[in-house]
Each structure stands twice: as C-alpha cells, then as structure tokens.
Design a protein around this motif. Sequence first.
Motif, mmCIF file in Angstrom:
data_model
loop_
_atom_site.group_PDB
_atom_site.id
_atom_site.type_symbol
_atom_site.label_atom_id
_atom_site.label_comp_id
_atom_site.label_asym_id
_atom_site.label_seq_id
_atom_site.Cartn_x
_atom_site.Cartn_y
_atom_site.Cartn_z
ATOM 1 N N ALA A 1 -2.449 10.031 3.582
ATOM 2 C CA ALA A 1 -3.260 8.827 3.747
ATOM 3 C C ALA A 1 -3.590 8.644 5.226
ATOM 4 C CB ALA A 1 -2.481 7.607 3.242
ATOM 5 N N SER B 1 -5.526 -1.293 6.389
ATOM 6 C CA SER B 1 -6.869 -1.876 6.322
ATOM 7 C C SER B 1 -6.882 -3.398 6.208
ATOM 8 C CB SER B 1 -7.697 -1.240 5.212
ATOM 9 O OG SER B 1 -7.155 -1.537 3.955
ATOM 10 N N SER C 1 -13.367 1.286 2.392
ATOM 11 C CA SER C 1 -13.482 2.663 2.891
ATOM 12 C C SER C 1 -14.846 3.245 2.564
ATOM 13 C CB SER C 1 -12.387 3.539 2.290
ATOM 14 O OG SER C 1 -11.131 3.138 2.740
ATOM 15 N N SER D 1 -9.478 -1.962 -0.669
ATOM 16 C CA SER D 1 -9.314 -0.835 0.246
ATOM 17 C C SER D 1 -10.326 0.262 -0.061
ATOM 18 C CB SER D 1 -7.894 -0.289 0.149
ATOM 19 O OG SER D 1 -7.745 0.834 0.982
ATOM 20 N N ARG D 2 -10.480 0.577 -1.350
ATOM 21 C CA ARG D 2 -11.441 1.619 -1.747
ATOM 22 C C ARG D 2 -12.867 1.223 -1.391
ATOM 23 N NH1 ARG D 2 -9.171 3.133 -7.709
ATOM 24 N NH2 ARG D 2 -7.460 4.433 -7.004
ATOM 25 N N ASP E 1 -5.957 3.540 5.585
ATOM 26 C CA ASP E 1 -5.576 3.328 4.187
ATOM 27 C C ASP E 1 -4.392 2.369 4.083
ATOM 28 O OD1 ASP E 1 -7.501 5.135 3.271
ATOM 29 O OD2 ASP E 1 -6.082 6.815 3.231
ATOM 30 N N ARG F 1 0.835 -1.210 0.000
ATOM 31 C CA ARG F 1 0.000 0.000 0.000
ATOM 32 C C ARG F 1 0.866 1.255 0.000
ATOM 33 N NH1 ARG F 1 -5.430 -1.074 1.355
ATOM 34 N NH2 ARG F 1 -5.728 -3.299 1.743
ATOM 35 N N GLU G 1 -5.955 -2.693 -3.809
ATOM 36 C CA GLU G 1 -6.380 -1.299 -3.902
ATOM 37 C C GLU G 1 -7.905 -1.198 -3.995
ATOM 38 O OE1 GLU G 1 -5.704 2.553 -6.791
ATOM 39 O OE2 GLU G 1 -4.249 0.918 -6.833
#
Length: 106
Positions: free
Chosen positions: A60, A67, A92, A88-89, A64, A10, A85
């Motif tokens: 971040a 996670s 969130s 994570s998005r 971020d 990340r 990624e």
Amino acid sequence: MVDYNDFGARVRTLRRKQGLTQEELAERINISASFMGHIERGTRIASLETLVALCNALKASPQDLLSASLSSEIDEHLPAHLSTEDRSRLSSFLRMANEVINNLGE
C-alpha cells in the motif's frame, strides 16, 4: 493532524483482505503483536519506520493508509455517506484522473 483511528482501520482492512493475522503482520514488520493491535485501534502512534514497513508489507502507499489525514480539495467534496474504504478508492481515482488531465498539456 493524523487521524490514528482511521489509519488503524485502514491497516486492519488491508491486513484482513490479505488474510493475515495481527501476529503475522507484526512479525513481518518486526513489531510486537500487542503494538500491532494498538496501531489498529488507534491507541498508539506508528513511527515513520513502521509506516514504511506497513506500506511494504501491505503493498500500500502511504496515501492509502493516511488519506483521511491528508487534506485535499478532492476529499472535501466526497459524499459523507461513503465508507472509509470507498472514500479512499474514489479519492485515489479522482487524484489519478486529475494528474492525467494535468499531464495532458505537457
């Protein structure tokens, strides 16, 4: 338990998105370029101070970067085929949506 490989990945992803080299990021957070490489490979552990510096330098949140290591019911239900990624998005986004829904009754 912290997934240091994921944490490093990340950091690397965010660093590259911002067009920074390992050396540039290391200089910004006051660590050696060698240690930065170890963090990104997951072979060394960043201190809390270094984590905060990384968050500030990369703009971040700790979530971020961590996670994958933070357990949550949301994360357990995300499709396994998503990239780190995208997971994570989506995680969130779902957490924010959940927070908004929970705050509607207040």
